[in-house]
Design an enzyme around this catalytic site. Structure first.
Site, short mmCIF file in Angstrom:
data_model
loop_
_atom_site.label_atom_id
_atom_site.label_comp_id
_atom_site.label_asym_id
_atom_site.label_seq_id
_atom_site.Cartn_x
_atom_site.Cartn_y
_atom_site.Cartn_z
N ALA A 185 15.29 -1.94 2.49
CA ALA A 185 15.85 -1.32 3.69
C ALA A 185 14.83 -0.42 4.40
CB ALA A 185 17.11 -0.52 3.36
N SER A 186 13.55 -0.76 4.29
CA SER A 186 12.48 -0.02 4.97
C SER A 186 12.54 1.47 4.65
CB SER A 186 12.56 -0.23 6.49
OG SER A 186 12.20 -1.54 6.83
N THR A 223 8.51 4.23 3.23
CA THR A 223 7.84 5.25 4.03
C THR A 223 8.83 6.32 4.47
OG1 THR A 223 6.11 3.76 4.82
CG2 THR A 223 6.58 5.70 6.17
N GLY A 241 0.79 -1.22 0.00
CA GLY A 241 0.00 0.00 0.00
C GLY A 241 0.82 1.27 0.00
N GLU A 251 9.30 -4.28 7.84
CA GLU A 251 10.37 -5.21 8.17
C GLU A 251 10.54 -5.38 9.67
OE1 GLU A 251 13.83 -5.58 5.33
OE2 GLU A 251 13.39 -3.45 5.11
#
Length: 745
Positions: free
Chosen positions: A519-520, A523, A481, A707
């Site tokens: 690696a997140s 966002t 999303g 993660e």
């Protein structure tokens, strides 16, 4: 706020559930061919000769390629940035085969039946070579060498304080040995790609890809093409979890297309997806924890042999990432990470949800619980005494650990779980057949790749003539999303409905640049980029409105999408767009390149209650609480979905999942009949609690959670099983046979 913080469903859900959304395998091209790959039957071998004449003569076959047809450029399948790439160890096709996932040859034919027949007609003479499947044994003096320089890809030793002295002077020392296995990403959508090499040497590739720009660079280097002649288009993605980062079959499809002059599609079946892509690294780990009698932990000594597989891939990055995170959870003065990334003749290890963190924190958190048992201190109390506090300095480099709220997660999670009450209930309920136990684990994961590499995102917003807008991003949505969140951010800044925002994404031609979805950073970095570019457009619109009304921008408010002055005059976005075009002769476009220099941690503490059937060895997770440090809950609905999915994957890691190889290094787990993942029936009651504390440098104070939310799952469950049985089980997954064997002892 109107949009941020409001539970919002994925905006393309209707298209997906009705089958109208286009994924990689839905793409159809005129006269496209089907590509199939012949993979190595041996864990280690040389190709002495290859005869493709029978395959080439088969009617309906248009191209056959092998090492005879391919460039011998060395490359790495994961490209982190332009100037600093890990060791290049692979070729498109090679005469040296180092694992069963190595490609020997490939064909392009009119249909899959002909392609499979052609593959069976290729005759290859192999020379079998000695092989090694174990990362620790691979460093032995007499171990078969995958490369002339040996099997050690990279050692990494990082420490703070004096670990050895602290261990010697401690009151209690506990050492935990643990082993984790290779794990499959198990996305719904297997790997697929389409390639077309045009006569003018423009190479175009379509396929689900987490890093279109990085893969564009790899392809340009392999084939000696200018980057401007390589085009990568990523459609919607049916799950990735790290497994669609980098090259898989795109380069082979490109060779087949060049030779045939046609579009070529390669689609992996589930066996190939399990064995011939990348896996979560298997690892052998030892965690030693020392403490004083009052529960003050004085040292952690972590050692690891990480199974890289046959090629470097992303292993160097994973090794460094797990090392850095280890030092950020506990406020302990003496810690050491001693890790070795080791080549073996097994499938290649790579990025997977958590990027190494689930391994290191599983070993440490299981050891912490066993230490608590020896100190006769409650595991919650022991952690509360030793966890880091917000804005504490990193013990290795002194940088701030930012607003990490792991203590709040522990305290609030324990209250929601009713830790003390459940402990007593488990003791009372345990009997001859069933044993009940509770466990918990604390952990974290980072946000982005800074400061280790450029963490760059570019976004663009163009206002349309009717007041709607087009948002361009280079980032990819794994299915979580991300694009919905990006639209929410634009909607918040420009005060417009989500339906008025169109989005172009992950396309080297039509989109913007991005380091890649991993690696997140979707966002953290991508979201902040959208905030900044949307803010620029907002300021520009306010400036135009002020010009129209002849007032200062500060005298205008934005109300329900309309710019209003103090005396009631108003103008909408459509009128402003036309004003800019008619009076200023300009198109309203804002583009922004943003690099994140910050890497805050997303923390979490998870609690699990289990029931163990002592007759069968099966484990049932009954209740689960996940307390998650999210900064700001930007979209609570999607956050909950991410945490629930992570818990399912963590249950699989703890209890079921393992890519099994036989004694020859050949795959035994070749389908979901043999590779067990968590099913709906395996899921417990889940309660999710968000700990919100504004994190600077994140969009609206938010952090990534996709993660981080998998990292504490496996150790929480393992600790619960050990609590139920009084055991020290640590060999993952906790299969029934392992539990029965422990009970028999």
């Amino acid at each position: 706020m109107k949009y941020i913080g409001v539970p919002t469903p994925i905006d393309d859900a209707l298209m997906k559930v009705t089958g109208h959304a286009l994924y990689g395998d839905d793409l159809a091209f005129p006269n496209a061919l089907v590509g199939r790959i012949l993979f190595s039957p041996y864990a280690h071998a040389n190709i002495l000769s290859i005869d493709t004449s029978a395959a080439e003569a088969l009617p309906g076959v248009h191209a056959v390629v092998s090492y005879k047809d391919s460039p011998q450029t060395l490359y790495n399948r994961i490209h982190r940035n332009l100037h600093d790439t890990p060791p290049a160890t692979e070729r498109v096709f090679d005469t040296r085969l180092r694992c069963i996932s190595d490609a020997v040859a490939a064909v392009a034919a009119d249909n899959e039946v002909i392609a499979n027949r052609a593959i069976s007609l290729i005759r290859v003479e192999y020379e079998e070579l000695p092989f090694v499947l174990d990362s620790e044994l691979a460093l032995g003096e007499n171990a078969p060498k995958l490369y002339p320089e040996g099997n050690l890809l990279e050692p990494l030793l990082t420490q703070c304080g004096d670990v050895d002295t602290a261990i010697k002077s401690a009151d209690v020392v506990y050492t935990q040995r643990m082993e984790t296995k290779m794990i499959h990403h198990a996305p719904i959508e297997p790997h697929v790609c389409v390639a077309y090499w045009a006569p003018d040497d423009n190479l175009t590739v379509w396929g689900p890809q987490q890093g279109v720009h990085r893969t564009q660079i790899i392809l340009s280097r392999i084939f000696g093409l200018p980057i401007s002649k390589v085009h990568y288009h990523s459609p919607l993605m049916g799950g990735a979890f790290g497994g669609k980062d980098g090259l898989t079959a795109e380069h082979i499809a490109a060779l087949l297309s060049k030779k045939s002059g046609r579009h070529v599609k390669i689609r992996f079946n589930r066996k190939e997806d399990i064995l011939c892509t990348t896996t979560r690294h298997a690892a052998k780990m030892t965690a030693t924890i020392a403490a004083l009698r009052d529960g003050t932990i004085t040292a952690i000594d972590y050692r690891q042999f990480m199974n890289v597989g046959a090629y470097c891939g992303g292993s160097v990055n994973v090794l460094h990432a797990m090392c850095g995170k280890m030092f950020k959870v506990y406020a302990i003065p003496n810690m050491r990470f001693d890790g070795k990334a080791v080549y073996t003749n097994t499938p290649v290890g790579g990025a997977m949800r958590g990027f190494g963190s689930p391994k290191v924190f599983t070993a440490i958190e299981v050891a912490v619980n066993q230490l608590a048992k020896r100190l006769d201190i409650d595991p919650v109390e022991l952690r509360m005494k030793n966890l880091m506090v917000p804005f504490a300095p990193d013990p290795v480099n002194g940088s701030s650990l930012a607003n990490g709220r792991v203590r709040d997660c522990l305290r609030q999670g324990a209250e929601l779980f009713e830790w003390d009450k459940k402990k007593q209930e488990c003791k009372a309920k345990s009997g001859e057949r069933y044993a009940y136990g509770v466990g918990l684990a604390a952990a974290m994961h980072g946000n982005g790749v800074a400061p280790f590499a450029p963490d760059i995102s570019v976004a663009s917003i163009a206002m349309n003539e009717d007041g709607t807008c087009l948002l361009r991003t280079g980032n990819c949505d794994h299915g979580a999303g991300t694009y919905t969140l990006y639209k929410m951010i634009v909607a918040e800044q420009l005060d417009m409905p989500l339906g008025d925002i169109n989005l172009i994404h992950s396309d080297t031609d039509a989109g913007t640049y991005d380091t890649g979805a991993g690696a997140s950073r979707n966002t953290w970095t991508g979201g902040e980029t959208i905030v900044l570019v949307a803010r620029k457009m907002r300021e520009r619109l306010f400036s135009l409105a002020a010009e129209v009304f002849g007032v200062q921008a500060e005298e205008i408010t934005l109300e329900n999408g309309v710019f209003v002055t103090k005396d009631g005059k108003s103008i909408n976005k459509t009128e402003l767009v036309w004003y800019a075009m008619d009076k200023r002769r300009e198109k309203l476009i804002e583009t922004l390149s943003y690099n994140s220099y910050y890497n805050a941690g997303s923390y979490g503490v998870h609690f699990a209650q289990v029931r163990v059937d002592k007759a069968t060895g099966t484990v049932r997770v009954l209740d689960y609480v996940a307390a998650c440090d999210v900064g700001t809950a930007l979209n609570p609905l999607l956050l909950e979905g991410q945490v629930e999915g992570a818990i399912a994957m963590g249950i699989g890691m703890a209890l079921f999942e393992e890519i099994e190889l036989d004694e020859k290094g050949r795959g035994k787990s070749t389908s979901f009949r043999r590779y067990r993942i968590a099913h709906a029936a395996d899921m417990p009651k889940i309660r999710i609690h968000f700990v919100e504390a504004y994190e600077e440098h994140g969009p609206y104070g938010g952090k990534s959670i996709g993660e981080a939310s998998i990292v504490p799952v496996a150790p929480a469950i393992i600790n619960a099983v050990n609590d139920a049985l009084g055991t020290e089980l640590s060999d993952l997954p906790l299969l029934p046979k392992k539990i029965l064997a422990a009970l028999q002892k």
